[in-house]
Design a protein around this motif. Structure first.
Motif, PDB file in Angstrom:
ATOM      1  N   THR A  16     -19.169   2.067   7.803  1.00 55.05           N
ATOM      2  CA  THR A  16     -19.921   3.197   8.359  1.00 55.05           C
ATOM      3  C   THR A  16     -20.508   4.124   7.306  1.00 55.05           C
ATOM      4  O   THR A  16     -21.678   4.456   7.353  1.00 55.05           O
ATOM      5  CB  THR A  16     -19.015   4.033   9.294  1.00 55.05           C
ATOM      6  N   SER A  18     -21.072   7.737   5.186  1.00 51.31           N
ATOM      7  CA  SER A  18     -21.353   9.109   5.595  1.00 51.31           C
ATOM      8  C   SER A  18     -22.810   9.353   5.940  1.00 51.31           C
ATOM      9  O   SER A  18     -23.128  10.359   6.570  1.00 51.31           O
ATOM     10  CB  SER A  18     -20.966  10.068   4.459  1.00 51.31           C
ATOM     11  N   THR A  21     -27.248   6.429  10.150  1.00 52.32           N
ATOM     12  CA  THR A  21     -27.167   6.847  11.545  1.00 52.32           C
ATOM     13  C   THR A  21     -27.728   5.756  12.444  1.00 52.32           C
ATOM     14  O   THR A  21     -28.335   4.789  11.969  1.00 52.32           O
ATOM     15  CB  THR A  21     -27.973   8.134  11.783  1.00 52.32           C
ATOM     16  N   ILE A  30     -20.381   4.501  14.932  1.00 55.62           N
ATOM     17  CA  ILE A  30     -20.115   5.917  14.704  1.00 55.62           C
ATOM     18  C   ILE A  30     -18.765   6.340  15.291  1.00 55.62           C
ATOM     19  O   ILE A  30     -17.931   6.920  14.598  1.00 55.62           O
ATOM     20  CB  ILE A  30     -21.239   6.791  15.295  1.00 55.62           C
ATOM     21  N   ARG A  55     -16.471  10.011  11.477  1.00 53.31           N
ATOM     22  CA  ARG A  55     -17.476  10.999  11.862  1.00 53.31           C
ATOM     23  C   ARG A  55     -16.905  11.908  12.946  1.00 53.31           C
ATOM     24  O   ARG A  55     -16.005  11.512  13.703  1.00 53.31           O
ATOM     25  CB  ARG A  55     -18.723  10.304  12.398  1.00 53.31           C
ATOM     26  N   ASP A  56     -17.473  13.112  13.047  1.00 50.34           N
ATOM     27  CA  ASP A  56     -17.065  14.021  14.116  1.00 50.34           C
ATOM     28  C   ASP A  56     -17.848  13.728  15.392  1.00 50.34           C
ATOM     29  O   ASP A  56     -18.611  12.748  15.450  1.00 50.34           O
ATOM     30  CB  ASP A  56     -17.211  15.482  13.685  1.00 50.34           C
ATOM     31  N   GLY A  59     -21.417  13.099  15.070  1.00 48.40           N
ATOM     32  CA  GLY A  59     -21.812  12.010  14.192  1.00 48.40           C
ATOM     33  C   GLY A  59     -21.897  12.381  12.733  1.00 48.40           C
ATOM     34  O   GLY A  59     -22.380  11.595  11.910  1.00 48.40           O
ATOM     35  N   LYS A  60     -21.393  13.571  12.380  1.00 49.78           N
ATOM     36  CA  LYS A  60     -21.424  14.023  10.996  1.00 49.78           C
ATOM     37  C   LYS A  60     -20.140  13.589  10.276  1.00 49.78           C
ATOM     38  O   LYS A  60     -19.080  13.493  10.891  1.00 49.78           O
ATOM     39  CB  LYS A  60     -21.556  15.546  10.930  1.00 49.78           C
ATOM     40  N   PRO A  61     -20.221  13.363   8.952  1.00 49.06           N
ATOM     41  CA  PRO A  61     -19.019  12.929   8.223  1.00 49.06           C
ATOM     42  C   PRO A  61     -17.948  14.006   8.210  1.00 49.06           C
ATOM     43  O   PRO A  61     -18.236  15.202   8.171  1.00 49.06           O
ATOM     44  CB  PRO A  61     -19.548  12.655   6.815  1.00 49.06           C
ATOM     45  N   THR A  62     -16.704  13.566   8.259  1.00 48.37           N
ATOM     46  CA  THR A  62     -15.556  14.459   8.246  1.00 48.37           C
ATOM     47  C   THR A  62     -14.395  13.765   7.546  1.00 48.37           C
ATOM     48  O   THR A  62     -14.402  12.538   7.395  1.00 48.37           O
ATOM     49  CB  THR A  62     -15.155  14.858   9.687  1.00 48.37           C
ATOM     50  N   SER A  92     -17.688  13.713   2.704  1.00 46.93           N
ATOM     51  CA  SER A  92     -16.938  13.918   3.948  1.00 46.93           C
ATOM     52  C   SER A  92     -16.127  15.205   3.964  1.00 46.93           C
ATOM     53  O   SER A  92     -15.513  15.523   4.976  1.00 46.93           O
ATOM     54  CB  SER A  92     -15.999  12.724   4.174  1.00 46.93           C
TER      55      SER A  92
END
Length: 281
Positions: A16, A18, A21, A30, A55-56, A59-62, A92
């Protein structure tokens, strides 16, 4: 037949990352469920290591440890023996949050040991954070995969080995083709292989990752030189210039083909664990 024929080849799938998309490629997994399903297909195709980001909800990296825990549990359930490698990368999270999942005791985690330029930013890995991440990995029995974006990072890994911050048999991965960092050129690749063997010994396991269009080149170079291969949608979303990759499994199949061209069998998860000096899965 090459002189590496018969040497098992480990394939790592970076599922996946960071950055990619679904707008880039609809196959990019995701959610946790999508990632587990995509990893299982890649495992069936021959991958024995899963390099994991989460991802959160947007869909953002965490670096959320709870999401990493669910992903690791799902992979371990559906992909028996597969080596889960969690990312401590800088996209992330910031500071020690990047290692907040190491208490989960994954078999492996990525460790970038120095800073370098990325296309539009500096990838910051300050020495105190590198030392802390290495210490946490040592505490929890996690084997680091040294991500080398620059020649100095290989020498830094050797220094850390000499200081017993990492184990005596490290696993170094060259990351080539990132704009403003290490170029994906064969003569550079050859020098990095020579340097790793000079510093760590001829029998040290190593890996190579090519970014974007360089993925297939690096798979081929590494397979021919006796190294191990990394592939996956984190690094490359295409099969070729005009065709999006339909899955992580499709990219794993290309890596399998590269290894087999040089007479190299694909390492099973148990073989990969033995090569890397990991505990049984």
């Amino acid at each position: 037949m090459s002189d590496v024929a018969g040497k098992p080849c480990i394939i790592c799938v970076a599922i996946t990352g960071s950055l990619p998309t679904k707008a880039d490629n609809p196959a990019v997994p995701i959610t946790i469920t999508e990632q587990i399903e995509s990893t299982h297909a890649a495992y069936e195709a021959g991958a024995s290591i899963a390099h994991c980001h989460v991802r959160d909800d947007a869909g953002k990296p965490t670096s959320d440890p709870e999401r990493f825990a669910r992903l690791m549990e799902g992979i371990q359930l559906h992909c028996p023996g597969m080596i889960v490698q969690l990312s401590t990368g800088g996209r992330s999270g910031a500071g020690q949050a990047r290692g907040g999942m190491l208490h989960l005791r994954p078999p492996m985690a990525s460790l970038s040991v120095g800073s370098n330029n990325f296309p539009t930013r500096v990838y910051e890995n300050p020495p105190d954070l590198v030392d802390w991440l290495a210490s946490e990995m040592k505490t929890y029995g996690v084997k680091p995969e040294i991500e080398a974006f620059d020649l100095s990072h290989i020498y830094k890994a050797h220094e850390m080995m000499e200081r017993a911050q990492i184990g005596a048999r490290p696993y170094v991965q060259f990351v080539m083709g990132v704009k403003n960092a290490m170029p994906a050129e064969k003569r550079v690749f050859d020098f990095y292989v020579e340097t790793v063997k000079y510093l760590f010994g001829d029998d040290i396991p190593w890996c190579a990752a090519g970014i974007g269009r360089h993925q297939r080149d690096l798979n081929d170079w590494a397979a021919a030189a006796g190294g191990h291969l990394r592939t996956g949608l984190e690094d490359n979303i295409r099969l070729d210039k005009t065709t999006l990759a339909p899955s992580n499994a499709a990219l794993v199949e290309l890596a399998v083909n590269a290894a087999q061209r040089y007479g190299r069998p694909i390492a099973t998860p148990s073989q990969a664990r033995k090569i890397l000096g990991l505990r049984a899965g």
